[in-house]
Motif scaffolding. Structure first.
Motif, PDB file in Angstrom:
ATOM      1  N   ASN A  74      -1.025   2.236  -2.172  1.00 11.99           N
ATOM      2  CA  ASN A  74      -1.762   1.385  -1.254  1.00 11.99           C
ATOM      3  C   ASN A  74      -1.525  -0.084  -1.579  1.00 11.99           C
ATOM      4  O   ASN A  74      -2.062  -0.602  -2.557  1.00 11.99           O
TER       5      ASN A  74
ATOM      6  N   GLY B 206      -6.817  -1.952   6.911  1.00 10.32           N
ATOM      7  CA  GLY B 206      -6.458  -0.548   6.697  1.00 10.32           C
ATOM      8  C   GLY B 206      -5.219  -0.453   5.816  1.00 10.32           C
ATOM      9  O   GLY B 206      -4.586  -1.462   5.489  1.00 10.32           O
ATOM     10  N   SER B 207      -4.870   0.741   5.417  1.00  5.89           N
ATOM     11  CA  SER B 207      -3.734   0.948   4.512  1.00  5.89           C
ATOM     12  C   SER B 207      -2.427   0.702   5.250  1.00  5.89           C
ATOM     13  O   SER B 207      -2.146   1.376   6.236  1.00  5.89           O
ATOM     14  N   PRO B 208      -1.620  -0.237   4.784  1.00  5.83           N
ATOM     15  CA  PRO B 208      -0.349  -0.481   5.476  1.00  5.83           C
ATOM     16  C   PRO B 208       0.620   0.688   5.305  1.00  5.83           C
ATOM     17  O   PRO B 208       0.633   1.343   4.269  1.00  5.83           O
ATOM     18  N   ASN B 209       1.411   0.898   6.343  1.00  2.83           N
ATOM     19  CA  ASN B 209       2.397   1.978   6.330  1.00  2.83           C
ATOM     20  C   ASN B 209       3.664   1.455   5.665  1.00  2.83           C
ATOM     21  O   ASN B 209       4.599   0.987   6.317  1.00  2.83           O
ATOM     22  N   ILE B 210       3.661   1.572   4.345  1.00  3.64           N
ATOM     23  CA  ILE B 210       4.718   0.953   3.547  1.00  3.64           C
ATOM     24  C   ILE B 210       6.116   1.441   3.913  1.00  3.64           C
ATOM     25  O   ILE B 210       7.062   0.647   4.000  1.00  3.64           O
TER      26      ILE B 210
END
Lengths: 389, 389
Positions: free
Chosen positions: A31, A254-258
Motif C-alpha cells: 500500500n 484509497g489504495s492506489p493500484n500500483i
C-alpha cells in the motif's frame, strides 16, 4: 483472431508491459503512500515516477498536475461533477463526445439547469470554426468539452483552435484525450486547454485500471476549481474528516493500484521511442485500408479522409456501413465466419451518428488499428468484407 | 523483509492469483460487455463468473446483487452519495469506521445537514448493545454505518445484532466488509444488512483495482435507492443520455478491469477451500503473539482480547503503543533496524483513537497477519519489540 478493436482497448500490450505488471505485482504491490517501511516507499516512488512520465508525455507544467484515477470515465465524472456548474452557464460540447462526458454532463444539467449546446460542423462532420466563432459570439461559452479524437471515425478535432477561441471568453476547456493520447502529440502547457482526461489502456498501451486528469496549472487552479467528489483515506491527516485544501492527496484517496499505474510508465517508455514512426505507419495502414475498401461496392465509409490534410487529421480508426447488413449483424458475420474482431453499433458516442448519418445502419462497423496491426491483417479484413458485400 | 501490513493489503498473493493475472491480461483483456466477437464475450463471462463467485462467497441472494467498482473506497462513495440523505435524518456510525465512509459522510452531512451520531461503546471500546438500544429509542436511526471488523484493533463488531436493532426502526444498514471479507464468514441474505462494501485486495487476496458493493435484494431495492453517481458508457443503449433504470449496467460504466475482477474469482477459490482452517490458524498466531508481547514491559496492547469469546471476536490485527516511542518512530526503527514492515499512525480511522486511547502515542503500531505469516515471523517480530523497549 484478427483484432481490429484497438479503439476499445489496445490488445495485445507490449511484452514489457506484461513483464512489468508481473514484477510490480510480485515485488512492489503493497500500500503506497502510507507505510513507514521501505517497500511502501518504493511503491510511492513507482507512482511518482509514473506521474512524472505522464506529465512529460502530455506536456504538463508539473508532475503534480497529474491526478490518477481508475479510468478515464472516473476522471470525467470527477472533473465535471467537481466543477461548479451554475444555472446561467452555457456549456458547449463537440458532437464527438463519449458518454463518459455526455451522460455525466446530462445528469448535471438536470440538476443544475445549465444549457448544453453542440459545436457546429460542416457537411462532412468536421468542426466548422467560423460557425463556432459565431456561436460563441451569440451565446458566450462558460465551459467547453471537446474530444481530441473521435472513437467512432478517427477524426482529430481542432481542439487547440477551439480552446483558443473559447479562452477569449474566459471559458474553461475540458479536452478528452482518452482516444487521442498516444496517437497524437499533446503539449498541454502550450495550449489553452485547462483540463485533459486520459485513459491508460487505449493508445497509451497500459493496463485497465488507470486513467486520470491533468490540469494546466499555468491557467487553471485545480485545487480551487475542482471540488473532490470521492472521499476516503489517503494516509494523511487521518483524524481530519476533511480532505486537504491543496495537493494530490485532495483527489487520490484509497489504495492506489500500483501495478496499473506503474506499468503505465513502462507502456509510455515503449511507445514514446518512436511515436511519430508509429503514427506514420498507422496512417499508411489507414490509407491502404481505405484504398482497398473503395474498390468494394455496397460499403460506405463514414467521414472518409480524402485529402492529405484530412489524413493527417485522422487516427487509425475507420467506421463502415454495409448496405446489405445492419452493423451488429455485419460484426457477427465477421466474427463468426472470418474470426475478425471489430466493434459495432454506437460506440458510446451518442451525438456523432446524426452528424455522419450512421443511424440507418444501426451505427457503424468500426475498424481500429494499433501498433501490432499489419498490412496482412488489413488484407485479410478487406478480403472478408469483399466476400460479405 | 517481514511483512506485517496485511490489513493494508495482503502481500504476497497466492501464486495462482499472479498466474491468473498474467493469463487473463494476455489472453482475455479486451473490452468486455461491448463486443460482438468471441473474446469480448469471454471477457464478459469471466466477469460474470466472478460476480457469481463473490455473491456465493458473501451469501448474496443473486449474482446480480454484486456491483463491481475499482475499490472499496469508490464503492462507499457511490453508495453513500447515491443514497438520498435528507436534513431530518439521523445517521449512526460505529467509532470504527474508515475514512472511506467517514469523510464521505461528513462531506454529505455538510451539504444535506443530517445528524451523525456515534454508536455507544463500553470501557473496552466494544459496542454496548444495551446502550445502543437506548440510543435508537431516544433518536431513531434512519441509516447505520457499521464496520464489520476494525482495521486498527481487529475487533469484529456485532454488526448483525446492530442491524437487527436498526431494522426495527426501518433504518438502512451499510456494512463495511473491507477488512472483514475473507476473515469472517458473511451470509448477507440471512442478515438485516442492506448494503455490504468489500475490497478485493485485502483478505480476499485479490489484486488492487477491484472492490464493490452488494445489496441484500431480499430487503433493499438497490436500483431505486442508490442513484448512479458515476456516469458513462456501458455498451448499452448508447444513444440514450440516461442510464437504464434497473440492472448492473446502471452502475458498471466504463471499461471493466477484467484482470482485477477475474483474478478475484481465483483468489476466492484459493481461500474458500480452508477458510475456517485459516481463520483458526491466524487466531492461534494472534494468541501466540499476544502471549509473547505480554511478557514485555513498556508495551501497551490496545483493546487486547483476553477471554476466548473476545479472541473469537478478533481478526489477526493487533495495535500496540510503545512507552518509549511515538508510533511513527517505532515503525521507522522496526523497518530500519529489523527490516520489519508494520503500519503506524491513525490508519485512516478517525474516531477509534479516542475510544482506545491511542492519541498520546501518535496512533498505534499495527501488526497485521495473513495466510503467509508464520510462527517464526512472529518470534522475530517479538524479539525486535523486546530489543526496542
Amino acid at each position: 483472431m484478427l483484432y481490429f478493436d484497438n479503439a476499445a482497448t489496445t490488445y495485445p500490450k507490449p511484452e514489457q508491459v506484461y513483464k512489468e505488471m508481473d514484477r510490480l505485482t510480485r515485488e512492489c504491490a503493497v500500500n503506497a503512500g502510507r507505510g513507514s517501511y521501505k517497500k511502501a516507499e518504493n511503491a510511492s516512488a513507482v507512482i511518482n515516477e509514473t506521474r512524472k512520465k505522464v506529465s512529460e508525455f502530455m506536456g504538463a507544467e508539473n508532475a503534480e498536475d497529474v491526478i490518477f484515477t481508475s479510468s478515464a470515465t472516473e476522471a470525467a465524472n470527477r472533473v465535471l461533477r467537481g466543477y461548479g456548474f451554475e444555472e446561467n452557464m452555457t456549456v458547449y460540447v463537440s458532437p464527438y463526445e463519449h458518454n463518459a462526458v455526455m451522460r455525466t454532463l446530462e445528469a448535471l444539467r438536470k440538476e443544475k439547469k445549465f444549457k448544453i449546446k453542440v459545436l457546429e460542423t460542416d457537411e462532412k462532420g468536421y468542426l466548422n470554426l467560423d460557425d463556432i466563432e459565431y456561436q460563441f459570439m451569440c451565446d458566450e461559452p462558460d465551459f467547453v468539452c471537446i474530444n481530441l479524437a473521435s472513437n467512432v471515425t478517427g477524426y482529430v478535432l481542432p481542439a487547440e483552435r477551439v480552446a483558443d477561441m473559447a479562452k477569449e471568453y474566459g471559458a474553461i476547456v475540458l479536452a478528452d484525450a482518452a482516444q487521442a493520447a498516444g496517437n497524437i502529440e499533446i503539449n498541454l502547457k502550450e495550449t489553452n486547454i485547462d483540463i485533459l482526461i486520459f485513459a491508460g489502456h487505449k493508445s497509451m498501451y497500459g493496463l485497465f485500471g488507470v486513467g486520470g486528469f491533468i490540469t494546466n496549472s499555468r491557467i487553471f487552479d485545480r485545487d480551487k476549481n475542482i471540488t473532490p467528489v470521492i472521499f476516503g483515506g489517503n494516509g494523511e491527516d487521518s483524524l481530519n474528516l476533511e480532505l486537504s485544501e491543496r495537493g494530490i492527496s485532495r483527489y487520490e484517496v484509497g489504495s492506489p493500484n500500483i501495478a496499473a499505474i506503474g506499468t503505465l510508465k513502462t507502456a509510455i517508455d515503449t511507445i514514446e521511442k518512436d511515436l511519430s514512426g508509429t503514427q506514420e505507419r498507422e496512417n499508411r495502414l489507414l490509407k491502404y485500408l481505405i484504398e482497398k475498401l473503395e474498390d468494394i461496392d455496397g460499403i460506405h465509409i463514414f467521414q472518409k479522409p480524402e485529402t492529405e490534410e484530412e489524413f493527417q487529421n485522422h487516427i487509425a480508426v475507420l467506421s463502415l456501413g454495409f448496405e446489405k447488413y445492419m452493423s451488429d449483424d455485419a460484426g457477427t458475420i465477421l466474427d463468426g465466419e472470418y474470426d475478425i474482431a471489430v466493434r459495432t453499433g454506437y460506440h458510446c458516442a451518442p451525438l456523432v451518428h446524426d452528424v455522419i448519418g450512421s443511424k440507418r445502419y444501426g451505427g457503424t462497423v468500426r475498424i481500429s488499428m494499433g501498433q501490432f496491426t499489419t498490412k496482412e491483417d488489413v488484407d485479410e479484413l478487406v478480403a472478408a468484407v469483399r466476400d460479405m458485400r
